[in-house]
Design a protein around this motif. Structure first.
Motif, short mmCIF file in Angstrom:
data_model
loop_
_atom_site.label_atom_id
_atom_site.label_comp_id
_atom_site.label_asym_id
_atom_site.label_seq_id
_atom_site.Cartn_x
_atom_site.Cartn_y
_atom_site.Cartn_z
N MET A 22 8.53 -3.44 0.59
CA MET A 22 7.38 -2.63 0.19
C MET A 22 6.93 -1.76 1.35
O MET A 22 6.94 -2.21 2.49
CB MET A 22 6.24 -3.53 -0.26
CG MET A 22 6.55 -4.25 -1.54
SD MET A 22 5.28 -5.42 -1.97
CE MET A 22 6.03 -6.92 -1.38
N GLN A 23 6.55 -0.53 1.03
CA GLN A 23 6.11 0.40 2.05
C GLN A 23 5.02 1.29 1.46
O GLN A 23 5.14 1.77 0.34
CB GLN A 23 7.29 1.25 2.52
CG GLN A 23 6.96 2.17 3.65
CD GLN A 23 8.22 2.85 4.18
OE1 GLN A 23 9.32 2.36 4.01
NE2 GLN A 23 8.02 3.96 4.82
N VAL A 24 3.96 1.49 2.25
CA VAL A 24 2.88 2.38 1.82
C VAL A 24 3.41 3.81 1.81
O VAL A 24 4.08 4.24 2.74
CB VAL A 24 1.66 2.26 2.76
CG1 VAL A 24 0.60 3.29 2.40
CG2 VAL A 24 1.10 0.86 2.71
N LEU A 70 -4.20 4.16 -3.35
CA LEU A 70 -3.11 3.53 -2.61
C LEU A 70 -1.82 3.53 -3.45
O LEU A 70 -1.83 3.10 -4.60
CB LEU A 70 -3.48 2.08 -2.25
CG LEU A 70 -2.38 1.25 -1.61
CD1 LEU A 70 -2.01 1.79 -0.23
CD2 LEU A 70 -2.79 -0.20 -1.52
N LYS A 71 -0.77 4.02 -2.87
CA LYS A 71 0.56 4.03 -3.51
C LYS A 71 1.51 3.22 -2.64
O LYS A 71 1.57 3.42 -1.41
CB LYS A 71 1.09 5.44 -3.68
CG LYS A 71 0.17 6.36 -4.44
CD LYS A 71 0.19 6.08 -5.89
CE LYS A 71 -0.63 7.11 -6.64
NZ LYS A 71 -1.48 6.58 -7.63
N ILE A 72 2.28 2.34 -3.26
CA ILE A 72 3.26 1.52 -2.55
C ILE A 72 4.62 1.70 -3.20
O ILE A 72 4.75 1.60 -4.43
CB ILE A 72 2.85 0.04 -2.56
CG1 ILE A 72 1.52 -0.14 -1.85
CG2 ILE A 72 3.93 -0.83 -1.94
CD1 ILE A 72 1.00 -1.56 -1.85
N GLN A 73 5.62 1.97 -2.37
CA GLN A 73 6.99 2.07 -2.86
C GLN A 73 7.60 0.68 -2.79
O GLN A 73 7.57 0.02 -1.76
CB GLN A 73 7.77 3.03 -1.97
CG GLN A 73 9.20 3.24 -2.40
CD GLN A 73 9.91 4.24 -1.53
OE1 GLN A 73 9.30 4.96 -0.74
NE2 GLN A 73 11.21 4.32 -1.67
N VAL A 74 8.17 0.23 -3.91
CA VAL A 74 8.74 -1.12 -4.01
C VAL A 74 10.22 -0.99 -4.33
O VAL A 74 10.61 -0.30 -5.28
CB VAL A 74 8.04 -1.93 -5.10
CG1 VAL A 74 8.64 -3.34 -5.21
CG2 VAL A 74 6.55 -2.01 -4.86
N GLU A 75 11.06 -1.62 -3.50
CA GLU A 75 12.51 -1.61 -3.69
C GLU A 75 13.03 -3.04 -3.63
O GLU A 75 12.61 -3.81 -2.77
CB GLU A 75 13.19 -0.78 -2.60
CG GLU A 75 12.79 0.66 -2.56
CD GLU A 75 13.39 1.38 -1.37
OE1 GLU A 75 14.09 0.75 -0.54
OE2 GLU A 75 13.15 2.60 -1.24
N PRO A 76 13.98 -3.39 -4.51
CA PRO A 76 14.57 -4.72 -4.41
C PRO A 76 15.40 -4.84 -3.13
O PRO A 76 15.94 -3.86 -2.64
CB PRO A 76 15.45 -4.84 -5.65
CG PRO A 76 15.53 -3.48 -6.23
CD PRO A 76 14.49 -2.62 -5.60
N LEU A 77 15.45 -6.05 -2.59
CA LEU A 77 16.27 -6.28 -1.38
C LEU A 77 17.74 -6.35 -1.74
O LEU A 77 18.16 -6.63 -2.78
CB LEU A 77 15.86 -7.59 -0.69
CG LEU A 77 14.49 -7.55 -0.03
CD1 LEU A 77 14.16 -8.91 0.56
CD2 LEU A 77 14.45 -6.51 1.08
#
Length: 117
Positions: free
Chosen positions: A87-89, A110-117
């Protein structure tokens, strides 16, 4: 509600006055927290804070009855998220917490970018 006079740092408060702690001021106290305006969750790994230094569930006889369960649940949720996602802001502008009722929360922008590992 004070039943008898109370003196705090030279200021006397009479009976009948409601006195409540300001949790935000406690959590931003530089005598307790190094860099209190910075997000540093690792500070909780370095030492245990007393019930008078960390008050996310209130304090005294008004402390949240669900505190232990909520902390256990938070650990499970955070561990699951961090083990499965990155996760990254989004953006680089500073974020300021907003009041939501009696609590503080991240701003709705607030926006967060979510990527699977």
């Amino acid at each position: 509600m004070l039943e008898k006079p109370l003196e705090i740092q030279g200021q006397t408060y009479p009976p009948g006055i409601l006195v409540v702690p300001c949790i935000d001021l406690v959590h931003r106290n530089p005598k307790v927290y190094d860099n209190p305006t910075e997000f540093q969750p690792e500070c909780f790994l370095e030492r245990a804070f007393s019930p008078y230094e960390f008050l996310p569930f209130g304090g005294g006889n008004r402390r949240c009855i669900g505190m232990a369960f909520a902390q256990y649940e938070m650990k499970l949720v955070i561990a699951t998220l961090l083990s499965q996602f990155r996760m990254q802001v989004v953006g680089d502008r500073p974020l300021k917490p907003q009041r939501r009722g009696i609590t503080l929360a991240p701003p709705s922008s607030l926006k967060i970018q979510v990527e699977p590992l």
